[in-house]
Design a protein around this motif. Structure first.
Motif, mmCIF file in Angstrom:
data_model
loop_
_atom_site.group_PDB
_atom_site.id
_atom_site.type_symbol
_atom_site.label_atom_id
_atom_site.label_comp_id
_atom_site.label_asym_id
_atom_site.label_seq_id
_atom_site.Cartn_x
_atom_site.Cartn_y
_atom_site.Cartn_z
ATOM 1 N N ILE A 33 22.677 34.120 45.643
ATOM 2 C CA ILE A 33 23.972 34.738 45.945
ATOM 3 C C ILE A 33 25.100 34.059 45.172
ATOM 4 C CG2 ILE A 33 25.707 35.068 47.770
ATOM 5 C CD1 ILE A 33 23.388 37.091 47.872
ATOM 6 N N THR A 34 25.111 32.720 45.162
ATOM 7 C CA THR A 34 26.187 32.016 44.451
ATOM 8 C C THR A 34 26.111 32.249 42.954
ATOM 9 O OG1 THR A 34 24.949 29.927 44.406
ATOM 10 C CG2 THR A 34 26.502 30.248 46.220
ATOM 11 N N ASP A 35 24.900 32.398 42.417
ATOM 12 C CA ASP A 35 24.756 32.688 40.991
ATOM 13 C C ASP A 35 25.273 34.085 40.647
ATOM 14 O OD1 ASP A 35 23.662 30.209 40.511
ATOM 15 O OD2 ASP A 35 21.594 30.931 40.333
ATOM 16 N N LEU A 36 25.133 35.031 41.564
ATOM 17 C CA LEU A 36 25.533 36.415 41.319
ATOM 18 C C LEU A 36 27.022 36.660 41.510
ATOM 19 C CD1 LEU A 36 22.656 38.329 43.150
ATOM 20 C CD2 LEU A 36 23.004 38.155 40.681
ATOM 21 N N SER A 37 27.654 35.873 42.356
ATOM 22 C CA SER A 37 29.022 36.165 42.765
ATOM 23 C C SER A 37 30.068 35.494 41.890
ATOM 24 C CB SER A 37 29.241 35.716 44.211
ATOM 25 O OG SER A 37 30.544 36.046 44.633
ATOM 26 N N THR A 38 31.178 36.202 41.692
ATOM 27 C CA THR A 38 32.342 35.604 41.044
ATOM 28 C C THR A 38 33.327 35.078 42.082
ATOM 29 O OG1 THR A 38 33.478 37.738 40.953
ATOM 30 C CG2 THR A 38 32.163 37.107 39.019
ATOM 31 N N HIS A 39 33.007 35.265 43.364
ATOM 32 C CA HIS A 39 33.857 34.820 44.464
ATOM 33 C C HIS A 39 33.276 33.561 45.107
ATOM 34 C CE1 HIS A 39 34.459 39.227 44.209
ATOM 35 N NE2 HIS A 39 35.717 38.874 44.339
ATOM 36 N N ASN A 40 34.129 32.846 45.840
ATOM 37 C CA ASN A 40 33.622 31.766 46.675
ATOM 38 C C ASN A 40 32.743 32.372 47.747
ATOM 39 O OD1 ASN A 40 34.984 29.598 45.451
ATOM 40 N ND2 ASN A 40 36.828 30.062 46.612
ATOM 41 N N ILE A 41 31.685 31.653 48.109
ATOM 42 C CA ILE A 41 30.774 32.095 49.156
ATOM 43 C C ILE A 41 30.941 31.164 50.356
ATOM 44 C CG2 ILE A 41 28.361 32.466 49.818
ATOM 45 C CD1 ILE A 41 29.340 34.436 47.687
ATOM 46 N N GLU B 263 38.914 42.487 43.901
ATOM 47 C CA GLU B 263 39.669 41.236 43.999
ATOM 48 C C GLU B 263 39.713 40.716 45.438
ATOM 49 O OE1 GLU B 263 43.346 41.083 41.813
ATOM 50 O OE2 GLU B 263 42.628 42.652 40.472
ATOM 51 N N LEU B 264 38.569 40.247 45.894
ATOM 52 C CA LEU B 264 38.474 39.631 47.209
ATOM 53 C C LEU B 264 38.876 38.169 47.116
ATOM 54 C CD1 LEU B 264 34.947 40.968 48.181
ATOM 55 C CD2 LEU B 264 37.110 41.695 49.195
ATOM 56 N N LYS B 265 39.258 37.602 48.250
ATOM 57 C CA LYS B 265 39.516 36.160 48.297
ATOM 58 C C LYS B 265 38.184 35.419 48.316
ATOM 59 C CE LYS B 265 41.811 32.655 51.028
ATOM 60 N NZ LYS B 265 42.106 32.343 52.427
ATOM 61 N N ASP B 266 37.355 35.705 49.309
ATOM 62 C CA ASP B 266 36.057 35.056 49.464
ATOM 63 C C ASP B 266 35.072 36.052 50.055
ATOM 64 O OD1 ASP B 266 36.979 32.337 48.819
ATOM 65 O OD2 ASP B 266 37.947 32.373 50.784
ATOM 66 N N ILE B 267 33.790 35.712 49.960
ATOM 67 C CA ILE B 267 32.737 36.481 50.614
ATOM 68 C C ILE B 267 32.060 35.561 51.626
ATOM 69 C CG2 ILE B 267 30.483 37.588 50.338
ATOM 70 C CD1 ILE B 267 31.394 38.571 47.609
ATOM 71 N N ILE B 268 31.913 36.062 52.834
ATOM 72 C CA ILE B 268 31.211 35.335 53.888
ATOM 73 C C ILE B 268 29.808 35.928 53.994
ATOM 74 C CG2 ILE B 268 31.144 34.793 56.360
ATOM 75 C CD1 ILE B 268 34.254 35.346 56.287
ATOM 76 N N ILE B 269 28.806 35.085 53.963
ATOM 77 C CA ILE B 269 27.426 35.529 54.164
ATOM 78 C C ILE B 269 27.045 35.147 55.592
ATOM 79 C CG2 ILE B 269 25.022 35.228 53.469
ATOM 80 C CD1 ILE B 269 26.659 36.672 51.350
ATOM 81 N N PRO C 186 21.719 42.376 50.219
ATOM 82 C CA PRO C 186 22.965 41.625 50.049
ATOM 83 C C PRO C 186 23.266 41.283 48.586
ATOM 84 C CG PRO C 186 21.659 40.702 51.824
ATOM 85 C CD PRO C 186 20.820 41.749 51.175
ATOM 86 N N GLU C 187 22.232 40.996 47.811
ATOM 87 C CA GLU C 187 22.433 40.652 46.404
ATOM 88 C C GLU C 187 23.101 41.799 45.648
ATOM 89 O OE1 GLU C 187 19.751 40.088 48.475
ATOM 90 O OE2 GLU C 187 18.131 39.445 47.168
ATOM 91 N N ASP C 188 22.687 43.031 45.949
ATOM 92 C CA ASP C 188 23.259 44.195 45.282
ATOM 93 C C ASP C 188 24.720 44.398 45.677
ATOM 94 O OD1 ASP C 188 20.817 44.684 44.018
ATOM 95 O OD2 ASP C 188 20.112 45.921 45.689
ATOM 96 N N LEU C 189 25.033 44.159 46.932
ATOM 97 C CA LEU C 189 26.420 44.303 47.377
ATOM 98 C C LEU C 189 27.301 43.206 46.782
ATOM 99 C CD1 LEU C 189 28.384 45.969 48.983
ATOM 100 C CD2 LEU C 189 27.776 44.633 51.020
ATOM 101 N N VAL C 190 26.787 41.997 46.662
ATOM 102 C CA VAL C 190 27.553 40.914 46.036
ATOM 103 C C VAL C 190 27.898 41.291 44.599
ATOM 104 C CG1 VAL C 190 27.377 38.546 45.161
ATOM 105 C CG2 VAL C 190 26.757 39.042 47.525
ATOM 106 N N ARG C 191 26.937 41.833 43.862
ATOM 107 C CA ARG C 191 27.219 42.283 42.486
ATOM 108 C C ARG C 191 28.334 43.330 42.482
ATOM 109 N NH1 ARG C 191 21.532 42.742 42.209
ATOM 110 N NH2 ARG C 191 20.618 40.995 41.116
ATOM 111 N N ARG C 192 28.262 44.256 43.405
ATOM 112 C CA ARG C 192 29.274 45.322 43.492
ATOM 113 C C ARG C 192 30.646 44.741 43.821
ATOM 114 N NH1 ARG C 192 28.644 50.525 47.514
ATOM 115 N NH2 ARG C 192 30.415 51.690 46.733
ATOM 116 N N MET C 193 30.687 43.710 44.648
ATOM 117 C CA MET C 193 31.954 43.102 45.058
ATOM 118 C C MET C 193 32.616 42.321 43.930
ATOM 119 S SD MET C 193 32.560 44.156 48.052
ATOM 120 C CE MET C 193 31.715 45.654 47.633
ATOM 121 N N ASN C 194 31.856 41.974 42.887
ATOM 122 C CA ASN C 194 32.446 41.276 41.752
ATOM 123 C C ASN C 194 33.548 42.089 41.093
ATOM 124 O OD1 ASN C 194 30.873 38.973 42.006
ATOM 125 N ND2 ASN C 194 29.320 39.682 40.592
ATOM 126 N N GLU C 195 33.536 43.389 41.285
ATOM 127 C CA GLU C 195 34.537 44.279 40.687
ATOM 128 C C GLU C 195 35.800 44.382 41.536
ATOM 129 O OE1 GLU C 195 32.495 47.982 40.086
ATOM 130 O OE2 GLU C 195 30.797 46.969 39.146
#
Length: 116
Positions: free
Chosen positions: A83-91, A57-63, A46-55
């Protein structure tokens, strides 16, 4: 609109974001520490996918840890902090809230972007 990794491919997620910018929530569905998906490009931690999602323009990410749903095991603070440290989106956290203490934990400033 919520699109989950369990059923959608990365291509579908990218297309949806282009069609509806900043209106797509992506659910990272997990089981046994890995992203639950039929798309081999998303068969990662999941950490790797969160990094990828930073690129994107999502609204939020649900874990959503499907292996914990209904087990009353509570949140994994170390994982959520990572996860929150890695993401530029709300979790958004789903399926792991056990009690009031878990909710209080999510209000700690180190979980700046973690939401219930």
């Amino acid at each position: 609109m919520i699109i989950g990794t369990e059923t959608a491919s990365f291509e579908v997620i990218e297309y949806a974001v282009i069609q509806f910018p900043d209106r797509i929530d992506m659910s990272i569905d997990m089981k046994n520490g890995y992203v639950l998906t039929k798309d081999t490009t998303m068969e990662v931690r999941p950490e790797d996918l969160v990094r990828r999602m930073n690129e994107i323009e999502l609204k939020d990410i649900i874990i959503l840890d499907l292996g914990k749903v209904g087990t009353s095991t509570g949140i994994d603070e170390i994982f959520l902090k990572k996860i929150t440290d890695l993401s530029t989106h709300n979790i958004l956290v789903g399926g792991t809230i056990k009690n009031m203490q878990d909710i209080d934990t999510l209000e700690i400033p180190c979980f700046g972007r973690a939401l219930v």
